[in-house]
Design a protein around this motif. Structure first.
Motif: not given
Length: 75
Positions: A43-52
């Motif tokens: 969706y609008e989230h990208w891998a390789g990141q902190d999603l907290t």
């Protein structure tokens, strides 16, 4: 558990390496097996990141990370 920096996490974005990783709550998870993370985004989230901080916008709870293998700690 092995420790990784934000720069190392960013390399596992589904573009630069085969692994697709995301961090939540200081733990890094391998989300590669999920078809929802193909190409490094969900969706609008990208891998390789902190999603907290982004989890509040998700239609699910943090229990979703229980489906994935923890690969390290974010430092």
């Amino acid at each position: 558990m092995k420790e990784y920096t934000r720069a190392q996490l960013a390399l596992r974005n589904g573009q630069d390496k085969e692994e697709i990783w995301c961090a939540y709550g200081g733990i890094i998870y391998d989300v590669s097996p999920s078809r929802l993370w193909r190409n490094g985004h969900h969706y609008e989230h990208w891998a390789g990141q902190d999603l907290t901080k982004e989890l509040g916008d998700a239609p699910h709870t943090d229990q979703v990370f229980g489906r994935f293998r923890a690969v390290g700690k974010l430092v």
